[in-house]
Each structure stands twice: as structure tokens, then as C-alpha cells.
Motif scaffolding. Structure first.
Motif, mmCIF file in Angstrom:
data_model
loop_
_atom_site.group_PDB
_atom_site.id
_atom_site.type_symbol
_atom_site.label_atom_id
_atom_site.label_comp_id
_atom_site.label_asym_id
_atom_site.label_seq_id
_atom_site.Cartn_x
_atom_site.Cartn_y
_atom_site.Cartn_z
ATOM 1 N N VAL A 177 0.862 -1.178 0.000
ATOM 2 C CA VAL A 177 0.000 0.000 0.000
ATOM 3 C C VAL A 177 0.904 1.236 0.000
ATOM 4 C CG1 VAL A 177 -1.736 1.319 1.277
ATOM 5 C CG2 VAL A 177 -1.877 -1.184 1.199
ATOM 6 N N MET A 178 0.555 2.225 -0.804
ATOM 7 C CA MET A 178 1.359 3.435 -0.925
ATOM 8 C C MET A 178 1.297 4.251 0.358
ATOM 9 S SD MET A 178 1.118 6.187 -4.075
ATOM 10 C CE MET A 178 1.223 4.891 -5.335
ATOM 11 N N VAL A 179 2.449 4.617 0.901
ATOM 12 C CA VAL A 179 2.542 5.470 2.077
ATOM 13 C C VAL A 179 2.595 6.920 1.609
ATOM 14 C CG1 VAL A 179 3.890 6.069 4.129
ATOM 15 C CG2 VAL A 179 3.800 3.678 3.347
ATOM 16 N N ASP A 180 1.584 7.716 2.002
ATOM 17 C CA ASP A 180 1.481 9.104 1.578
ATOM 18 C C ASP A 180 1.763 10.006 2.777
ATOM 19 O OD1 ASP A 180 0.854 11.548 0.446
ATOM 20 O OD2 ASP A 180 -1.247 11.079 0.064
ATOM 21 N N ILE A 196 8.180 6.222 -0.739
ATOM 22 C CA ILE A 196 6.934 6.838 -0.272
ATOM 23 C C ILE A 196 6.534 7.961 -1.231
ATOM 24 C CG2 ILE A 196 7.393 6.223 2.118
ATOM 25 C CD1 ILE A 196 7.643 9.836 1.113
ATOM 26 N N SER A 197 5.346 8.522 -1.016
ATOM 27 C CA SER A 197 4.866 9.603 -1.873
ATOM 28 C C SER A 197 4.403 10.782 -1.041
ATOM 29 C CB SER A 197 3.724 9.115 -2.775
ATOM 30 O OG SER A 197 2.599 8.751 -1.997
ATOM 31 N N ILE A 198 4.441 11.951 -1.668
ATOM 32 C CA ILE A 198 3.796 13.164 -1.157
ATOM 33 C C ILE A 198 2.855 13.572 -2.279
ATOM 34 C CG2 ILE A 198 4.135 15.501 -0.297
ATOM 35 C CD1 ILE A 198 7.050 14.728 0.332
ATOM 36 N N ASN A 199 1.646 13.068 -2.238
ATOM 37 C CA ASN A 199 0.781 13.112 -3.418
ATOM 38 C C ASN A 199 0.199 14.484 -3.735
ATOM 39 O OD1 ASN A 199 1.127 10.465 -4.212
ATOM 40 N ND2 ASN A 199 -0.586 9.700 -3.022
#
Length: 378
Positions: free
Chosen positions: A199-202, A222-225
Motif C-alpha cells: 500500500v502506498m505510504v502518503d 513513499i509519496s507526497i501526493n
């Protein structure tokens, strides 16, 4: 295409198999006046609602205009916020219920919507002319004290989980938490579960220390969406160069939003979006930047009438402690000259005027997110 498409096949599809039937190349698309016709466009955080619908409902709802505008916009997929963000509801129960309600919307609109369970489903949405829905949480409060709840939501098809909203929660501090503490021991447990479940960690709303510690702790990128760049506009909802650089170095993704935080006055314009994309590309590199508008594709028709509703909404957010510095009754939560179904085409044109190549524009509008999703989801 099956969800376990191997990387080589996936990249081959992304490179050529999904060109729009009527416009076989980006060059032809520009010449024909639709620069994004052959592109995959992913909104890493957005919406589908029609903001002109005054009806109050107790469950998600999509009307004909919302669906038509999403299709007309050229948007391939969007990360829609579902589940608990704030309020009096029990977070876990509320979030499970909303997943079920969005599943019903997908079943009710099979010609328009496709639930995204893998990166390959984004490509499938493009091929089938549908809007891919990526289920995402903007707060992990629904985990309670039990990290194994991540398994439940992963099985239900939630593909992105943001650790915190603006305030602190049991995982870490949000961007408006004054202490700027880092990840808690429970937050580390949740990250481990998110990694294990792909699962994508935002970390969009996370505070600086929480963001840095989570990015270092996570075994997957990880992402900073949806964010802006603090070096351009110094507000706490925007990310520092240290955060942006670390996320990129770890192989992650950064999406720039269309929000008032892009300009110190709170009145952001399209030029501000381009300026923040420019800065993010300079810090992260062109392979790690995209868009997460934090808005939908149906524009508000009567801005004057909307202003009174906005004042009420800002007052409620302040009273509940979830408001961010830079939110005011006179600041729209969108960019006035970059909204509606043509927003992605306008952005593509502005980036081209800035000197961006078609290849770089394709990356920013969607390919970089798809690459990140392939890395995380498989």
C-alpha cells in the motif's frame, strides 16, 4: 491485462500500446489541439464530485455532470479521498462503510468507472476510456491501536494511506502540529504493514519531522501526493527541499497541488503551479514529480454564491482544529485560471511554453505516478 503483469510488459504498454486511437502520437495531439489525448493523466489526489450540486447527502454521489467532466478532462485516473478524515464518526466503521459505498458507485457506473487495484488498471482505464478510481485515505486514524487493520483495508482495495491529516494522530504529527514530533512506535508498525501489503505510504499532510522519519524508515519508496514547495511559498502545508529531495532519493513521487498555499497572498494562479512544478523538478528530478490537484474536474459556476459557503466551511475547519495556515474565507481551494475540464490541457500548454519537452510533460501529467504505482503495487 492481469494485475501481475511483469515490469517489461508494463513498460512496453506504457510506451506505446495506449496511444489514443485517433491520435497516434503526442506530436499529432499537439497539432490537433488536444495535447493530452495520447497521454496518461493521473491526478494523485483529486475528486469527482459536482460542486454545484446543493443537495446534502449522507453518502458519496456522482451525477451525470461529474462523470462527463471527468471524461472530457482527459483524466485517466484519480486518487479519491474516502474514509475518515475528521469529525465525530468512529473512524474504522466510517471508513469500511465508505469503501462499500464507493464500490457500489463503481458497480452502478460500469461504463464510466474502473476501480484501480494495480498499476496495470490505470493503463486499462486509458484503453477503455474510463476514469480509474484509486481509493485513498487522508488520515490513518481508523487504525486505532491495531496495525493489522492495514491488512483489512488493503484487502478492500485501499491503495494509498496518508499517515496523518493536519493535526497529530497516533502515528505522528501533521503539518499543523506545533511540536513537529516524528513518527511514533505505532506509526512504524503501520508503515511496516503498509509496506508488507504494498500500500502506498502518503506523507502529504505530515509534519516535517514525521515526513523525514517515515521516508527513512519505510522499506519502499513513499509519496507526497499533493503539496507545494516551501522554498517558493513558506507555509507549513508545503514541503521543504530536504523532504522533497529525500523522497526522490528514495525513489518516491511528489505531486504538486492547485491550492492557495502556492502563493503567499492565498490567491494562487496557474503561473504559481508552474513555478512550484519547476522547483520540484529542480530538486527531485523530472522522474519524480507529478500533479495532485486536490480538486475535481467540475468547476464552480457561481463563484460569488460559493464564497458564502466557503466562509462556513473554513469556520467549521477552524473550529474542529483541522484548518491549515493559509486557509481563509477569501482564498479559494483551487486555482481560478486552472480549473474545469480543460485544466490538464491548459497546464500542458503552460509547461510547453516554459520549455518543457513533450516527454517531460508526459512524465509530470501521469507517467511518473504510474511508475511509482508499479513499484509499490506491482
Amino acid at each position: 491485462m492481469s494485475s501481475n503483469t511483469d515490469r517489461r510488459s508494463f513498460l512496453a504498454l506504457g510506451a506505446g500500446a495506449l496511444a489514443a486511437p485517433a491520435l497516434a502520437s503526442p506530436a499529432l495531439a499537439w497539432a490537433a489541439g488536444d495535447p493530452i489525448a495520447s497521454m496518461i493523466v493521473v491526478n494523485a489526489l483529486g475528486g469527482l464530485e459536482n460542486p454545484n450540486d446543493p443537495t446534502k447527502r449522507d453518502r458519496p454521489f456522482l451525477d451525470a455532470r461529474a462523470l462527463a467532466d471527468a471524461r472530457a478532462s482527459g483524466q485517466t485516473a484519480v486518487n479519491v479521498t474516502i474514509g475518515y478524515v475528521s469529525g465525530p464518526d468512529e473512524p474504522f466503521e466510517y471508513s469500511v462503510r465508505e469503501v462499500a459505498q464507493w464500490d457500489k458507485l463503481v458497480r452502478d457506473h460500469p461504463k464510466d468507472l474502473l476501480k484501480v487495484m494495480s498499476a496495470a488498471d490505470i493503463l486499462r482505464a486509458k484503453a477503455e476510456g474510463k476514469t480509474g478510481l484509486i481509493y485513498g485515505f487522508q488520515n490513518a486514524a481508523m487504525m486505532g491501536k491495531d496495525a493489522s487493520r492495514v491488512d483489512i483495508f488493503a484487502d478492500l482495495g485501499v491503495k494509498i494511506i496518508q499517515l496523518t491529516y493536519n493535526p497529530a494522530n497516533q502515528l505522528g504529527d501533521g503539518s499543523m502540529a506545533p511540536e513537529n514530533r516524528g513518527i511514533t512506535p505505532f506509526g512504524r508498525e503501520v508503515i511496516e504493514r503498509l509496506n508488507a501489503n504494498r500500500v502506498m505510504v502518503d506523507l502529504s499532510h505530515s509534519g516535517q519531522q514525521t515526513c523525514l522519519e517515515a521516508a527513512r524508515f519505510s522499506k519502499r519508496p513513499i509519496s507526497i501526493n499533493h503539496t507545494g514547495c516551501r522554498a517558493v511559498t513558506d507555509l507549513p502545508r508545503n514541503k521543504t527541499d530536504e523532504e522533497l529531495r529525500l523522497v526522490a532519493e528514495k525513489g518516491g513521487f511528489v505531486g504538486i497541488y492547485f491550492m492557495p498555499f502556492l502563493n503567499p497572498t492565498g490567491h494562487a494562479r496557474a503561473a504559481d503551479v508552474v513555478a512550484h512544478i519547476d522547483h520540484a523538478v529542480n530538486i527531485c528530478g523530472e522522474d519524480h514529480v507529478g500533479i495532485g490537484t486536490d480538486g475535481g474536474t467540475s468547476q464552480i459556476d457561481d463563484l460569488k454564491a460559493y464564497e458564502s459557503r466557503l466562509a462556513e466551511e473554513i469556520a467549521k475547519r477552524r473550529a474542529s482544529g483541522i484548518s491549515a495556515t493559509g486557509e481563509r474565507p477569501d482564498t479559494y481551494p483551487f486555482v481560478v485560471d486552472l480549473r474545469g475540464p480543460d485544466q490538464f490541457r491548459k497546464l500542458a500548454g503552460l509547461l510547453r511554453e516554459r520549455g518543457y519537452s513533450t516527454t517531460r510533460i508526459e512524465k509530470i501529467l501521469g507517467q511518473n505516478f504510474v511508475r511509482h504505482a508499479q513499484e509499490i503495487w506491482g
